[in-house]
Design a protein around this motif. Sequence first.
Motif, PDB file in Angstrom:
ATOM      1  N   LEU A   5       6.511 -46.685 -21.083  1.00 11.93           N
ATOM      2  CA  LEU A   5       5.835 -46.170 -19.897  1.00 11.93           C
ATOM      3  C   LEU A   5       6.450 -46.822 -18.658  1.00 11.93           C
ATOM      4  CD1 LEU A   5       2.131 -46.371 -21.076  1.00 11.93           C
ATOM      5  CD2 LEU A   5       3.442 -44.301 -20.696  1.00 11.93           C
ATOM      6  N   PHE A   6       6.590 -46.066 -17.589  1.00 13.73           N
ATOM      7  CA  PHE A   6       7.079 -46.645 -16.343  1.00 13.73           C
ATOM      8  C   PHE A   6       6.128 -46.289 -15.209  1.00 13.73           C
ATOM      9  CE2 PHE A   6       9.282 -42.602 -16.857  1.00 13.73           C
ATOM     10  CZ  PHE A   6       9.183 -42.006 -15.620  1.00 13.73           C
ATOM     11  N   GLU A   7       6.133 -47.120 -14.182  1.00 11.17           N
ATOM     12  CA  GLU A   7       5.246 -46.954 -13.033  1.00 11.17           C
ATOM     13  C   GLU A   7       5.724 -45.805 -12.158  1.00 11.17           C
ATOM     14  OE1 GLU A   7       2.408 -48.708 -12.477  1.00 11.17           O
ATOM     15  OE2 GLU A   7       2.770 -49.813 -14.332  1.00 11.17           O
ATOM     16  N   THR A   8       4.768 -44.990 -11.721  1.00 15.90           N
ATOM     17  CA  THR A   8       5.064 -43.865 -10.842  1.00 15.90           C
ATOM     18  C   THR A   8       3.775 -43.470 -10.140  1.00 15.90           C
ATOM     19  OG1 THR A   8       6.127 -41.693 -10.749  1.00 15.90           O
ATOM     20  CG2 THR A   8       4.655 -42.090 -12.617  1.00 15.90           C
ATOM     21  N   HIS A   9       3.753 -42.279  -9.582  1.00 18.86           N
ATOM     22  CA  HIS A   9       2.544 -41.719  -8.985  1.00 18.86           C
ATOM     23  C   HIS A   9       2.127 -40.507  -9.803  1.00 18.86           C
ATOM     24  CE1 HIS A   9       2.754 -44.234  -5.449  1.00 18.86           C
ATOM     25  NE2 HIS A   9       4.066 -44.015  -5.445  1.00 18.86           N
ATOM     26  N   CYS A  10       0.815 -40.312  -9.896  1.00 15.22           N
ATOM     27  CA  CYS A  10       0.272 -39.170 -10.640  1.00 15.22           C
ATOM     28  C   CYS A  10       0.755 -37.869 -10.015  1.00 15.22           C
ATOM     29  CB  CYS A  10      -1.252 -39.247 -10.616  1.00 15.22           C
ATOM     30  SG  CYS A  10      -2.076 -37.847 -11.403  1.00 15.22           S
ATOM     31  N   PHE A  11       1.182 -36.950 -10.851  1.00 17.85           N
ATOM     32  CA  PHE A  11       1.650 -35.652 -10.369  1.00 17.85           C
ATOM     33  C   PHE A  11       0.510 -34.865  -9.716  1.00 17.85           C
ATOM     34  CE2 PHE A  11       2.295 -31.078 -11.142  1.00 17.85           C
ATOM     35  CZ  PHE A  11       3.445 -30.899 -10.399  1.00 17.85           C
ATOM     36  N   LEU A  12      -0.714 -35.028 -10.213  1.00 17.66           N
ATOM     37  CA  LEU A  12      -1.844 -34.244  -9.724  1.00 17.66           C
ATOM     38  C   LEU A  12      -2.489 -34.806  -8.468  1.00 17.66           C
ATOM     39  CD1 LEU A  12      -3.575 -33.398 -13.113  1.00 17.66           C
ATOM     40  CD2 LEU A  12      -2.038 -31.948 -11.771  1.00 17.66           C
ATOM     41  N   CYS A  13      -2.694 -36.133  -8.422  1.00 14.38           N
ATOM     42  CA  CYS A  13      -3.463 -36.694  -7.308  1.00 14.38           C
ATOM     43  C   CYS A  13      -2.701 -37.710  -6.462  1.00 14.38           C
ATOM     44  CB  CYS A  13      -4.743 -37.337  -7.841  1.00 14.38           C
ATOM     45  SG  CYS A  13      -4.475 -38.893  -8.720  1.00 14.38           S
ATOM     46  N   CYS A  32      -3.054 -41.851 -15.536  1.00 18.03           N
ATOM     47  CA  CYS A  32      -3.390 -42.048 -14.129  1.00 18.03           C
ATOM     48  C   CYS A  32      -4.524 -43.064 -13.984  1.00 18.03           C
ATOM     49  CB  CYS A  32      -3.816 -40.704 -13.527  1.00 18.03           C
ATOM     50  SG  CYS A  32      -4.247 -40.799 -11.780  1.00 18.03           S
ATOM     51  N   THR A  33      -4.468 -43.876 -12.902  1.00 20.60           N
ATOM     52  CA  THR A  33      -5.534 -44.836 -12.634  1.00 20.60           C
ATOM     53  C   THR A  33      -6.775 -44.170 -12.059  1.00 20.60           C
ATOM     54  OG1 THR A  33      -4.594 -45.312 -10.460  1.00 20.60           O
ATOM     55  CG2 THR A  33      -3.938 -46.765 -12.286  1.00 20.60           C
ATOM     56  N   ASN A  34      -6.636 -42.943 -11.603  1.00 19.76           N
ATOM     57  CA  ASN A  34      -7.773 -42.180 -11.092  1.00 19.76           C
ATOM     58  C   ASN A  34      -8.529 -41.597 -12.283  1.00 19.76           C
ATOM     59  OD1 ASN A  34      -9.531 -40.324  -9.955  1.00 19.76           O
ATOM     60  ND2 ASN A  34      -8.000 -39.399  -8.615  1.00 19.76           N
ATOM     61  N   PRO A  35      -9.801 -41.961 -12.470  1.00 19.02           N
ATOM     62  CA  PRO A  35     -10.543 -41.446 -13.620  1.00 19.02           C
ATOM     63  C   PRO A  35     -10.681 -39.923 -13.632  1.00 19.02           C
ATOM     64  CG  PRO A  35     -11.933 -42.876 -12.258  1.00 19.02           C
ATOM     65  CD  PRO A  35     -10.565 -42.874 -11.654  1.00 19.02           C
ATOM     66  N   LYS A  36     -10.500 -39.290 -12.480  1.00 16.74           N
ATOM     67  CA  LYS A  36     -10.581 -37.828 -12.447  1.00 16.74           C
ATOM     68  C   LYS A  36      -9.416 -37.179 -13.193  1.00 16.74           C
ATOM     69  CE  LYS A  36     -13.292 -37.352  -8.287  1.00 16.74           C
ATOM     70  NZ  LYS A  36     -13.397 -36.720  -6.976  1.00 16.74           N
ATOM     71  N   CYS A  37      -8.286 -37.846 -13.244  1.00 22.42           N
ATOM     72  CA  CYS A  37      -7.125 -37.317 -13.968  1.00 22.42           C
ATOM     73  C   CYS A  37      -7.026 -37.938 -15.362  1.00 22.42           C
ATOM     74  CB  CYS A  37      -5.837 -37.595 -13.205  1.00 22.42           C
ATOM     75  SG  CYS A  37      -5.754 -36.796 -11.601  1.00 22.42           S
ATOM     76  N   GLY A  38      -7.089 -39.265 -15.426  1.00 20.84           N
ATOM     77  CA  GLY A  38      -6.992 -39.942 -16.717  1.00 20.84           C
ATOM     78  C   GLY A  38      -5.639 -39.724 -17.373  1.00 20.84           C
ATOM     79  N   THR A  58      -5.054 -29.398  -7.090  1.00 19.98           N
ATOM     80  CA  THR A  58      -6.469 -29.762  -6.976  1.00 19.98           C
ATOM     81  C   THR A  58      -7.257 -29.187  -8.139  1.00 19.98           C
ATOM     82  OG1 THR A  58      -6.303 -29.833  -4.570  1.00 19.98           O
ATOM     83  CG2 THR A  58      -8.508 -29.589  -5.492  1.00 19.98           C
ATOM     84  N   GLN A  59      -7.019 -27.927  -8.479  1.00 13.95           N
ATOM     85  CA  GLN A  59      -7.719 -27.292  -9.595  1.00 13.95           C
ATOM     86  C   GLN A  59      -7.339 -27.950 -10.915  1.00 13.95           C
ATOM     87  OE1 GLN A  59      -6.733 -23.158  -9.215  1.00 13.95           O
ATOM     88  NE2 GLN A  59      -8.054 -22.860  -7.450  1.00 13.95           N
ATOM     89  N   ALA A  60      -6.084 -28.298 -11.091  1.00 16.84           N
ATOM     90  CA  ALA A  60      -5.636 -28.935 -12.326  1.00 16.84           C
ATOM     91  C   ALA A  60      -6.238 -30.322 -12.457  1.00 16.84           C
ATOM     92  CB  ALA A  60      -4.114 -28.999 -12.371  1.00 16.84           C
ATOM     93  N   SER A  61      -6.374 -31.034 -11.359  1.00 21.85           N
ATOM     94  CA  SER A  61      -6.987 -32.357 -11.401  1.00 21.85           C
ATOM     95  C   SER A  61      -8.449 -32.244 -11.811  1.00 21.85           C
ATOM     96  CB  SER A  61      -6.882 -33.033 -10.027  1.00 21.85           C
ATOM     97  OG  SER A  61      -7.456 -34.317 -10.062  1.00 21.85           O
ATOM     98  N   LYS A  62      -9.150 -31.239 -11.295  1.00 19.30           N
ATOM     99  CA  LYS A  62     -10.548 -31.010 -11.694  1.00 19.30           C
ATOM    100  C   LYS A  62     -10.638 -30.666 -13.169  1.00 19.30           C
ATOM    101  CE  LYS A  62     -12.172 -29.519  -7.169  1.00 19.30           C
ATOM    102  NZ  LYS A  62     -12.644 -28.403  -6.357  1.00 19.30           N
ATOM    103  N   ALA A  63      -9.712 -29.845 -13.656  1.00 16.34           N
ATOM    104  CA  ALA A  63      -9.708 -29.469 -15.076  1.00 16.34           C
ATOM    105  C   ALA A  63      -9.439 -30.694 -15.951  1.00 16.34           C
ATOM    106  CB  ALA A  63      -8.660 -28.387 -15.343  1.00 16.34           C
ATOM    107  N   ALA A  64      -8.509 -31.548 -15.532  1.00 17.81           N
ATOM    108  CA  ALA A  64      -8.216 -32.765 -16.290  1.00 17.81           C
ATOM    109  C   ALA A  64      -9.448 -33.657 -16.330  1.00 17.81           C
ATOM    110  CB  ALA A  64      -7.031 -33.509 -15.672  1.00 17.81           C
TER     111      ALA A  64
END
Length: 70
Positions: A5-13, A32-38, A58-64
Amino acid sequence: MVTELFETHCFLCGFSARCRDTDHGNRRYFRCTNPKCGEYEISHTAMGRLDTSPDFKTQASKAASQVQDR
C-alpha cells in the motif's frame, strides 16, 4: 503477487488514503481515512472516465458509505 500500500489521496473524496494496484494493474484498491468512503476498489478505466465528473464522485462516495454501513 501482492503489492504494498502507498500513501495517496482518495479518488472519491480527496482525504488521505492508502492504495495499491490490483487485478494485474487494471484496478486500484483504496483504504480511505474518511469513514464515508472506507475501503473500495475501482478500475483505472472508470477512474479515467469519472475524473471529470464531480457529481458522480459525490454519488459514488455516498454509495461507498452505504456499503460500509452494512
